[in-house]
Design a protein around this motif. Structure first.
Motif, PDB file in Angstrom:
ATOM      1  N   UNK A 222      34.176  -2.855  -6.270  1.00  0.00           N
ATOM      2  CA  UNK A 222      34.000  -1.987  -5.056  1.00  0.00           C
ATOM      3  C   UNK A 222      34.750  -2.194  -3.989  1.00  0.00           C
ATOM      4  N   UNK A 223      35.064  -1.102  -2.999  1.00  0.00           N
ATOM      5  CA  UNK A 223      35.769  -1.350  -1.766  1.00  0.00           C
ATOM      6  C   UNK A 223      34.933  -1.701  -0.637  1.00  0.00           C
TER       7      UNK A 223
ATOM      8  N   UNK B  44      16.233  -6.853 -11.551  1.00  0.00           N
ATOM      9  CA  UNK B  44      15.708  -5.921 -12.744  1.00  0.00           C
ATOM     10  C   UNK B  44      15.887  -6.990 -13.837  1.00  0.00           C
ATOM     11  N   UNK B  45      16.813  -7.941 -13.932  1.00  0.00           N
ATOM     12  CA  UNK B  45      17.060  -8.826 -15.036  1.00  0.00           C
ATOM     13  C   UNK B  45      16.841 -10.046 -14.963  1.00  0.00           C
ATOM     14  N   UNK B  46      16.976 -10.798 -13.788  1.00  0.00           N
ATOM     15  CA  UNK B  46      16.963 -12.080 -13.578  1.00  0.00           C
ATOM     16  C   UNK B  46      18.232 -12.969 -14.050  1.00  0.00           C
ATOM     17  N   UNK B  47      19.302 -12.011 -14.066  1.00  0.00           N
ATOM     18  CA  UNK B  47      20.535 -12.645 -14.616  1.00  0.00           C
ATOM     19  C   UNK B  47      21.400 -13.272 -13.359  1.00  0.00           C
ATOM     20  N   UNK B  48      22.010 -14.104 -13.863  1.00  0.00           N
ATOM     21  CA  UNK B  48      23.118 -14.921 -12.785  1.00  0.00           C
ATOM     22  C   UNK B  48      24.274 -13.982 -12.528  1.00  0.00           C
ATOM     23  N   UNK B  49      24.484 -13.631 -11.062  1.00  0.00           N
ATOM     24  CA  UNK B  49      25.684 -12.516 -10.873  1.00  0.00           C
ATOM     25  C   UNK B  49      26.552 -13.125  -9.789  1.00  0.00           C
ATOM     26  N   UNK B  50      27.691 -12.953  -9.908  1.00  0.00           N
ATOM     27  CA  UNK B  50      28.954 -13.459  -8.901  1.00  0.00           C
ATOM     28  C   UNK B  50      29.549 -12.397  -8.258  1.00  0.00           C
ATOM     29  N   UNK B  51      29.714 -12.374  -6.910  1.00  0.00           N
ATOM     30  CA  UNK B  51      30.298 -11.421  -6.326  1.00  0.00           C
ATOM     31  C   UNK B  51      31.664 -12.132  -5.486  1.00  0.00           C
ATOM     32  N   UNK B  52      32.728 -11.505  -5.498  1.00  0.00           N
ATOM     33  CA  UNK B  52      33.786 -12.343  -4.978  1.00  0.00           C
ATOM     34  C   UNK B  52      34.770 -11.195  -4.464  1.00  0.00           C
ATOM     35  N   UNK B  53      35.757 -11.659  -3.356  1.00  0.00           N
ATOM     36  CA  UNK B  53      36.558 -10.685  -2.887  1.00  0.00           C
ATOM     37  C   UNK B  53      37.875 -11.190  -3.513  1.00  0.00           C
ATOM     38  N   UNK B  54      38.649  -9.886  -3.753  1.00  0.00           N
ATOM     39  CA  UNK B  54      39.819  -9.950  -4.605  1.00  0.00           C
ATOM     40  C   UNK B  54      40.772  -9.443  -3.867  1.00  0.00           C
ATOM     41  N   UNK B  55      41.872  -9.798  -4.011  1.00  0.00           N
ATOM     42  CA  UNK B  55      43.052  -9.105  -3.254  1.00  0.00           C
ATOM     43  C   UNK B  55      44.179  -8.258  -4.102  1.00  0.00           C
TER      44      UNK B  55
ATOM     45  N   UNK C 131      38.757  -5.696  -2.127  1.00  0.00           N
ATOM     46  CA  UNK C 131      38.138  -5.238  -3.047  1.00  0.00           C
ATOM     47  C   UNK C 131      36.992  -6.331  -3.416  1.00  0.00           C
ATOM     48  N   UNK C 132      36.075  -5.816  -4.039  1.00  0.00           N
ATOM     49  CA  UNK C 132      34.985  -6.985  -4.325  1.00  0.00           C
ATOM     50  C   UNK C 132      34.434  -6.662  -5.811  1.00  0.00           C
ATOM     51  N   UNK C 133      34.577  -7.913  -6.484  1.00  0.00           N
ATOM     52  CA  UNK C 133      34.304  -7.855  -7.984  1.00  0.00           C
ATOM     53  C   UNK C 133      33.067  -8.337  -8.107  1.00  0.00           C
ATOM     54  N   UNK C 134      32.008  -7.791  -8.960  1.00  0.00           N
ATOM     55  CA  UNK C 134      30.907  -8.057  -9.154  1.00  0.00           C
ATOM     56  C   UNK C 134      30.752  -8.406 -10.769  1.00  0.00           C
ATOM     57  N   UNK C 135      30.411  -9.419 -11.310  1.00  0.00           N
ATOM     58  CA  UNK C 135      30.250  -9.688 -12.560  1.00  0.00           C
ATOM     59  C   UNK C 135      28.893 -10.483 -12.995  1.00  0.00           C
ATOM     60  N   UNK C 136      28.407 -10.026 -13.985  1.00  0.00           N
ATOM     61  CA  UNK C 136      27.136 -10.768 -14.503  1.00  0.00           C
ATOM     62  C   UNK C 136      27.849 -11.767 -15.409  1.00  0.00           C
TER      63      UNK C 136
END
Length: 50
Positions: free
Chosen positions: A23-24, A39-50, A9-14
């Motif tokens: 997400x799967x 759209x926002x210019x924000x800092x977003x992190x994406x990481x894989x979770x188990x 699974x993949x975690x997206x967090x602003x």
């Protein structure tokens, strides 16, 4: 008895607003990241979770 294999699974967090979603599919997670940053210019992190 065979143990079930964990799904990736993949975690997206602003880091600057309330956006947070799981997400799967990694491509879906990356798409949300790109769209939100564009759209926002924000800092977003994406990481894989188990």
């Amino acid at each position: 008895m065979q143990q079930p294999t964990p799904k990736e699974r993949y975690h997206v967090v602003c880091r600057e607003c309330q956006l947070e979603q799981l997400f799967n599919v990694v491509d879906d997670a990356n798409s949300l990241e790109r769209e939100h940053v564009a759209e926002t210019g924000h800092r977003v992190a994406v990481g894989r979770v188990r």
